[in-house]
Design an enzyme around this catalytic site. Structure first.
Site, short mmCIF file in Angstrom:
data_model
loop_
_atom_site.label_atom_id
_atom_site.label_comp_id
_atom_site.label_asym_id
_atom_site.label_seq_id
_atom_site.Cartn_x
_atom_site.Cartn_y
_atom_site.Cartn_z
N LYS A 154 0.84 -1.20 0.00
CA LYS A 154 0.00 0.00 0.00
C LYS A 154 0.88 1.25 0.00
O LYS A 154 1.83 1.35 0.78
CB LYS A 154 -0.89 0.02 1.24
CG LYS A 154 -1.85 -1.16 1.33
CD LYS A 154 -3.02 -0.99 0.37
CE LYS A 154 -3.98 -2.16 0.53
NZ LYS A 154 -5.14 -2.05 -0.36
N ASP A 156 -0.42 -0.21 -4.40
CA ASP A 156 -1.85 0.12 -4.33
C ASP A 156 -2.06 1.39 -3.52
O ASP A 156 -1.79 1.43 -2.33
CB ASP A 156 -2.62 -1.04 -3.69
CG ASP A 156 -4.13 -0.83 -3.75
OD1 ASP A 156 -4.58 0.20 -4.32
OD2 ASP A 156 -4.87 -1.69 -3.24
N ASP A 190 -9.37 -0.22 -9.29
CA ASP A 190 -10.00 -1.12 -8.33
C ASP A 190 -11.31 -0.49 -7.84
O ASP A 190 -12.41 -0.88 -8.26
CB ASP A 190 -9.01 -1.38 -7.17
CG ASP A 190 -9.58 -2.31 -6.11
OD1 ASP A 190 -10.63 -2.92 -6.35
OD2 ASP A 190 -8.95 -2.44 -5.04
N LYS A 223 -13.61 -7.81 -8.15
CA LYS A 223 -14.00 -8.68 -7.05
C LYS A 223 -15.20 -9.50 -7.54
O LYS A 223 -16.33 -9.03 -7.49
CB LYS A 223 -14.37 -7.84 -5.83
CG LYS A 223 -13.18 -7.08 -5.26
CD LYS A 223 -13.60 -6.09 -4.21
CE LYS A 223 -12.43 -5.53 -3.41
NZ LYS A 223 -11.24 -5.16 -4.17
MG MG Z 1 -6.97 -2.02 -4.25
#
Ligand code: MG
Length: 272
Positions: A108, A137, A189, A213
């Site tokens: 991250k 990310d 995302d 997802k």
């Molecule tokens: Mg993500």
């Protein structure tokens, strides 16, 4: 949930809503299941409304599992990306995860001040063995100038696979602009959390990577058809599901021959 057909065969499906990411709530899913009762027809499954994408996936994957043509290949940690802790702790955790066979990691960014994070990142990349990939990310947390700094740094480092969601989801035009300026691929995302948003983002011209997802992306066959028709570059990731939902998602990934590692690592539970 479990479906049992007239011949007494059963298949399980998992309904794992994450309402803060755009799916229905757990209460809405339970309410719909109670409304259906103990018996459901195939056409009722096909008719699950779009406001219930996690139910669509759960019932849809259980239904699909009755098809014996789809065998689940064996997956190893090689196919799965592991989430590193943010900050310098990532460097300490790396050796143990490498020994478990992971070859793709996610870290991250946008958590610490950028200069500090870039310095840790330089150390982290030096600790990566050849062939191991790192995903960055940002969870939409960078501004345009910071995103340019990361893209410019990452573009010179072949082990960086992509940068994920550098800008906030409402800044799609700016993200498309960044994708055209730097060779490092960008993945979206939060921008593509639901099937509607996947379609809308594609229609707006996004041709980079989609982090999807499947557990909240509705009917698995509809998602598969869209990915294949538009040849989307896709990474599948977790919705905190158990093995039932994970197996269904991995099966879908296999049927689509997805080549990028998936975000289903055990430490990935709180990933967004
Ligand atoms: Mg993500």
């Amino acid at each position: 949930m479990q479906l049992t057909d007239e011949r007494g065969r059963s298949q399980s499906g998992e309904i794992a809503p994450i309402p803060w990411f755009g799916s229905e709530s757990l209460e809405s899913a339970i309410e719909w299941c109670q409304h259906i009762g103990d018996t459901i027809t195939t056409s009722q499954i096909y008719g699950i409304p779009d406001r219930l994408p996690a139910c669509q996936f759960g019932f849809g994957s259980a239904l699909t599992a009755f098809n014996p043509a789809l065998d689940l290949p064996c997956h190893t940690n090689l196919d799965i990306s592991a989430l590193l802790p943010s900050g310098a702790a990532a460097i300490d955790c790396l050796p143990a995860l490498l020994s478990q066979g992971y070859a793709t990691f996610k870290w991250k960014i946008g958590v610490l001040p950028i200069a500090q994070e870039l310095a840790i990142w330089a150390q982290l990349t030096m600790a990566l063995p050849p062939g191991v990939k790192l995903r960055l990310d940002a969870n939409g947390g960078l501004n345009y100038a910071q995103a340019e700094q990361w893209l410019s740094a990452g573009s010179c480092q072949p082990q960086i696979e992509f940068i994920e969601q550098p800008l906030a989801p409402n800044l799609l035009a700016e993200t498309i602009d960044l994708a055209q300026k730097y060779p490092l691929p960008i993945a979206l995302d939060e921008s593509v959390a639901t099937f509607d948003r996947i379609q809308a983002t594609y229609a707006s011209g996004w041709r980079g990577i989609y982090v999807i997802k499947p557990g909240i992306a509705g009917f698995p066959w509809r998602l598969a058809e869209f990915i294949q028709r538009h040849q989307l570059d896709v990474v599948f990731s977790s919705v905190l599901e158990t093995n039932v939902g994970k197996t269904a998602a991995l099966q879908l990934a296999s049927s689509l021959n997805l080549t990028r590692s998936m975000g289903f690592g055990v430490d990935d539970w709180f990933e967004e």
